[in-house]
Design an enzyme around this catalytic site. Structure first.
Site, mmCIF file in Angstrom:
data_model
loop_
_atom_site.group_PDB
_atom_site.id
_atom_site.type_symbol
_atom_site.label_atom_id
_atom_site.label_comp_id
_atom_site.label_asym_id
_atom_site.label_seq_id
_atom_site.Cartn_x
_atom_site.Cartn_y
_atom_site.Cartn_z
ATOM 1 N N LYS A 21 0.851 -1.183 0.000
ATOM 2 C CA LYS A 21 0.000 0.000 0.000
ATOM 3 C C LYS A 21 0.891 1.238 0.000
ATOM 4 O O LYS A 21 1.705 1.440 0.905
ATOM 5 C CB LYS A 21 -0.920 0.018 1.216
ATOM 6 C CG LYS A 21 -1.803 1.273 1.253
ATOM 7 C CD LYS A 21 -2.435 1.476 2.614
ATOM 8 C CE LYS A 21 -2.941 2.912 2.719
ATOM 9 N NZ LYS A 21 -3.399 3.241 4.074
ATOM 10 N N GLY A 69 -7.532 9.374 10.446
ATOM 11 C CA GLY A 69 -7.731 9.459 11.888
ATOM 12 C C GLY A 69 -8.782 10.439 12.352
ATOM 13 O O GLY A 69 -8.975 10.621 13.555
ATOM 14 N N GLY A 127 -10.615 7.942 7.479
ATOM 15 C CA GLY A 127 -11.704 8.830 7.845
ATOM 16 C C GLY A 127 -12.953 8.161 8.376
ATOM 17 O O GLY A 127 -13.860 8.831 8.861
ATOM 18 N N ASN A 152 -8.166 1.852 10.654
ATOM 19 C CA ASN A 152 -7.322 1.538 11.800
ATOM 20 C C ASN A 152 -7.830 2.262 13.043
ATOM 21 O O ASN A 152 -8.315 1.655 13.990
ATOM 22 C CB ASN A 152 -5.877 1.903 11.505
ATOM 23 C CG ASN A 152 -4.896 1.457 12.573
ATOM 24 O OD1 ASN A 152 -3.699 1.593 12.424
ATOM 25 N ND2 ASN A 152 -5.359 0.886 13.679
ATOM 26 N N THR A 153 -7.783 3.596 13.005
ATOM 27 C CA THR A 153 -8.136 4.384 14.185
ATOM 28 C C THR A 153 -9.570 4.138 14.645
ATOM 29 O O THR A 153 -9.844 4.114 15.856
ATOM 30 C CB THR A 153 -7.938 5.882 13.903
ATOM 31 O OG1 THR A 153 -6.626 6.093 13.371
ATOM 32 C CG2 THR A 153 -8.098 6.709 15.165
#
Length: 261
Positions: free
Chosen positions: A104, A165, A192, A213-214
């Site tokens: 990525k 994030g 996002g 992730n976040t």
């Protein structure tokens, strides 16, 4: 539902995946929580920030001891890179360290917005593709840029929903839809997403997958959120395949009006 799910997969660089939820490995309190969240999410692809995660020093805790690379597809990423040269160098090292070819690419423009630097992203993608990397690329939600990245050979386009994030959800569904309609490679929303409804919306638009992730790691209960995201992605995909009812300006009675007393 079950037969549909069995036949439903997306393909990137010749690899088929049934889970359309891709998850990161950063920001968790420890590797144990990371591993548990990934397991509950049902993800098959996990992204790894090559510059931030220990992949080669056995004297320190290693992600591979908790997240088995034989069970999951590791997707090395260039998080923290702000130039094409840094990104290319990082992925070359990743290939040397783990033999990873599917990667990525993200090249960021500044530390405040973490928006992609499009010119540096294009430059890095051209080099990596010439070196036979399979490049999944993080980019803006600009359809013209997305088309350019596909044309030079990127194997998946990953437009942001909102800044990395931020948890703001999809800010420009029209552009995401335009990118999906024009693309012949998978399109995955990347960055996002904040909660399950954001993931469902991405899938209802027709995205092939969602990377986050976040949204999981920073939840009050990351394990529970991982499960919620799994269900949201599955529900959004099924809703997209089912085809939503048309939007109407006025009411339409649910029951037939003929034959009333």
């Amino acid at each position: 539902m079950e037969p549909t799910k069995k036949k439903d997969f997306f393909e990137v660089a010749g690899h088929r995946f049934r889970s359309r939820l891709l998850v990161g490995t950063g920001k968790y309190k420890d590797f144990e929580e990371t591993a548990r969240a990934i397991e509950v999410s049902g993800a098959e692809i996990v992204t790894v920030a090559v510059r931030r995660v220990n992949l080669s020093d056995p004297s320190q805790p290693m992600l591979m001891d908790f997240v088995d690379p034989k069970k999951y597809t590791y997707l090395p990423n260039t998080a923290g890179c702000y130039t094409a040269d840094d990104a290319v160098r990082t992925l070359r090292l990743a290939r040397e360290a783990g033999g990873w070819n599917l990667v990525k690419l993200e090249v960021l423009g500044d530390q405040k917005t973490l928006y992609p630097d499009v010119s540096e992203t294009l430059k890095a993608a051209e080099v990596l593709i010439k070196e036979s990397f399979d490049v999944m690329v993080y980019t803006s939600d600009d359809p013209i840029i997305a088309k350019g990245l596909e044309d030079i050979g990127c194997c998946a386009i990953m437009p942001l929903a909102a800044p990395i994030g931020s948890g703001l959800g999809i800010q420009n569904p029209v552009n995401i839809r335009l990118i999906i309609e024009q693309s012949k490679v998978p399109v995955l929303v990347d960055a996002g997403v904040g909660t399950a409804s954001d993931a469902a919306i991405a899938m209802e638009l027709g995205c092939d997958g969602v990377l986050m992730n976040t949204a999981i790691a920073a939840a009050k209960d990351p394990i529970a959120m991982a499960g919620a995201m799994r269900l949201a992605v599955e529900a959004g995909r099924l809703a997209y395949l089912a085809g939503r009812m048309p939007r109407k300006l006025y009411a339409d009675p649910s029951s037939p009006v003929g034959g009333l007393i």
